[in-house]
Design a protein around this motif. Structure first.
Motif, PDB file in Angstrom:
ATOM      1  N   CYS A  88     -36.980 -11.745  42.725  1.00  0.00           N
ATOM      2  CA  CYS A  88     -36.880 -12.208  44.111  1.00  0.00           C
ATOM      3  C   CYS A  88     -36.539 -11.058  45.053  1.00  0.00           C
ATOM      4  O   CYS A  88     -37.087 -10.970  46.164  1.00  0.00           O
ATOM      5  CB  CYS A  88     -35.834 -13.322  44.224  1.00  0.00           C
ATOM      6  N   ARG A  91     -38.906  -9.801  48.197  1.00  0.00           N
ATOM      7  CA  ARG A  91     -38.378  -9.754  49.571  1.00  0.00           C
ATOM      8  C   ARG A  91     -38.257  -8.324  50.097  1.00  0.00           C
ATOM      9  O   ARG A  91     -38.738  -8.010  51.190  1.00  0.00           O
ATOM     10  CB  ARG A  91     -37.029 -10.449  49.602  1.00  0.00           C
ATOM     11  N   ASP A  92     -37.633  -7.449  49.324  1.00  0.00           N
ATOM     12  CA  ASP A  92     -37.263  -6.129  49.833  1.00  0.00           C
ATOM     13  C   ASP A  92     -38.380  -5.099  49.698  1.00  0.00           C
ATOM     14  O   ASP A  92     -38.548  -4.247  50.579  1.00  0.00           O
ATOM     15  CB  ASP A  92     -36.008  -5.617  49.112  1.00  0.00           C
ATOM     16  N   PHE A 124     -42.020  -9.923  51.843  1.00  0.00           N
ATOM     17  CA  PHE A 124     -42.078 -11.358  52.120  1.00  0.00           C
ATOM     18  C   PHE A 124     -40.915 -11.739  53.037  1.00  0.00           C
ATOM     19  O   PHE A 124     -39.851 -11.116  53.008  1.00  0.00           O
ATOM     20  CB  PHE A 124     -41.962 -12.155  50.825  1.00  0.00           C
ATOM     21  N   ASP A 125     -41.096 -12.785  53.807  1.00  0.00           N
ATOM     22  CA  ASP A 125     -40.031 -13.238  54.692  1.00  0.00           C
ATOM     23  C   ASP A 125     -38.886 -13.872  53.921  1.00  0.00           C
ATOM     24  O   ASP A 125     -37.715 -13.714  54.294  1.00  0.00           O
ATOM     25  CB  ASP A 125     -40.596 -14.248  55.702  1.00  0.00           C
ATOM     26  N   VAL A 126     -39.216 -14.593  52.844  1.00  0.00           N
ATOM     27  CA  VAL A 126     -38.215 -15.280  52.031  1.00  0.00           C
ATOM     28  C   VAL A 126     -38.667 -15.212  50.572  1.00  0.00           C
ATOM     29  O   VAL A 126     -39.865 -15.259  50.288  1.00  0.00           O
ATOM     30  CB  VAL A 126     -38.061 -16.762  52.438  1.00  0.00           C
ATOM     31  N   ALA A 127     -37.723 -15.103  49.653  1.00  0.00           N
ATOM     32  CA  ALA A 127     -38.008 -15.193  48.224  1.00  0.00           C
ATOM     33  C   ALA A 127     -37.016 -16.158  47.600  1.00  0.00           C
ATOM     34  O   ALA A 127     -35.801 -16.054  47.843  1.00  0.00           O
ATOM     35  CB  ALA A 127     -37.911 -13.827  47.558  1.00  0.00           C
TER      36      ALA A 127
END
Length: 343
Positions: free
Chosen positions: A185, A189-190, A194-197
């Motif tokens: 995740c 994300r990082d 992605f905006d959210v994981a």
């Protein structure tokens, strides 16, 4: 050239439910001499992908199953050792379908010559190959993300899912990735942006997903099935689109799951939400979209807009164990077997 011996891994038996290493067998064979138009290939990289589980079964599918005793199928990056095809030079690296073996013979017309200076050779099996094209074609042709919409993709740290979310971002959509475990995740994300994981292993996964999509889900790129899909479906918006690429959570199930029949409720939602659900195989779109994919994906990778991660396993002998781990999500990124060194 003298006779070439190939070590290969064949399907020893069909699995009943979850495959085991006993379903594979290693053999050594002498390859035939080349005929006109053929090339002799040395496998350098072998791609391992979830679709191979379906090929181990005799059940009806979009492609013929591997017969018991035959070489396991798979895409390869190979080097040409000998050529009797004027369009394929000896020493060239090619994208082929050599399968789980150290050497193979192929029709020269069936291989695609690669440029080692364009990108690492292994990317031809991942972000710049079949998985990348699967993401590109399925998302853009079926998902049709619009700027400001929410795109959710499962298996988001894998080669297809990671590309889906990044391509969605390039097109101005919001990307929500679902992956297994905190490390994956964090990567989604990082590193991938992605905006959210969200971790599908979390006890409150369904609640986290609901909180992550306050405006609902416009596109759900389906890679896994199972409980993840069960949590996604109630959140789909009116006119949402669902490209169905894979159902890895269900591949090892010997029979239908127990419990209530959820199909009527699902079909009711399809009707009331005017959902578009379309299964696809990437080969359907090759003629129409592959040239665009090669152009776009190469530019995006060069610009740092489309990032990738590879999980490289050394040695053909380790392919069965790595493949079984893939079916349980043990890989982290595109799973590739390094069969032999590059030269």
């Amino acid at each position: 050239m003298s006779a070439v011996t190939s070590t290969r891994i064949v399907l020893a038996s069909r699995p009943d439910g979850e495959p085991t290493e006993d379903n594979f067998r290693t053999e050594t064979v002498d390859l035939p001499e080349l005929s006109d138009g053929q090339v002799l290939l040395r496998t350098v990289y072998l791609s391992l992908d979830p679709y191979m589980r379906g090929r181990m079964s005799a059940a009806e599918s979009y492609a013929a199953p591997v017969e018991v005793g035959d070489v396991m199928v798979g895409g390869t990056v190979s080097q040409v050792m000998e050529s009797r095809n004027p369009d394929v030079a000896e020493g060239a690296y090619v994208l082929a379908y050599g399968g789980w073996q150290t050497h193979s013979v192929a029709d020269g017309r069936s291989v695609r010559v690669l440029d080692p200076d364009r990108a690492p050779l292994s990317t031809a099996l991942g972000v710049l190959g079949m998985p990348g094209f699967t993401a590109y074609a399925g998302l853009l042709k079926i998902g049709r993300p619009q700027a400001g919409e929410t795109v959710v993709v499962a298996a988001a740290s894998g080669p297809v899912g990671s590309a889906v979310g990044q391509i969605a971002k390039i097109h101005g959509a919001r990307a929500v990735g679902i992956a297994g475990g905190p490390e994956k995740c964090a990567h989604v994300r990082d590193d991938l942006g992605f905006d959210v994981a969200i971790d599908h292993r979390a006890d409150d996964f369904a609640e986290q997903l609901r909180d992550a999509v306050p405006d609902g889900i416009d596109v759900y790129f389906e890679n896994v099935g199972g409980p993840v899909t069960a949590a996604v479906v109630p959140l789909l918006n009116l006119y949402a689109r669902m490209p169905v690429c894979g159902l890895v959570a269900q591949y090892n199930a010997p029979s239908a799951p127990e419990g209530p029949d959820r199909l009527p409720a699902f079909m009711g939602r399809v009707l009331t939400k005017s959902l578009t659900i379309r299964g696809f195989i990437q080969s359907e779109f090759v003629e129409e979209m592959y040239d665009d994919f090669e152009r776009d994906a190469s530019q995006w990778v060069a610009q740092g807009l489309l990032k990738y991660r590879e999980d490289v396993v050394d040695g053909l002998e380790n392919a069965p164990e790595a493949f079984l781990g893939l079916l349980h999500g043990k890989n982290f990124g595109k799973l590739v077997v390094r069969v032999a060194p590059e030269e």
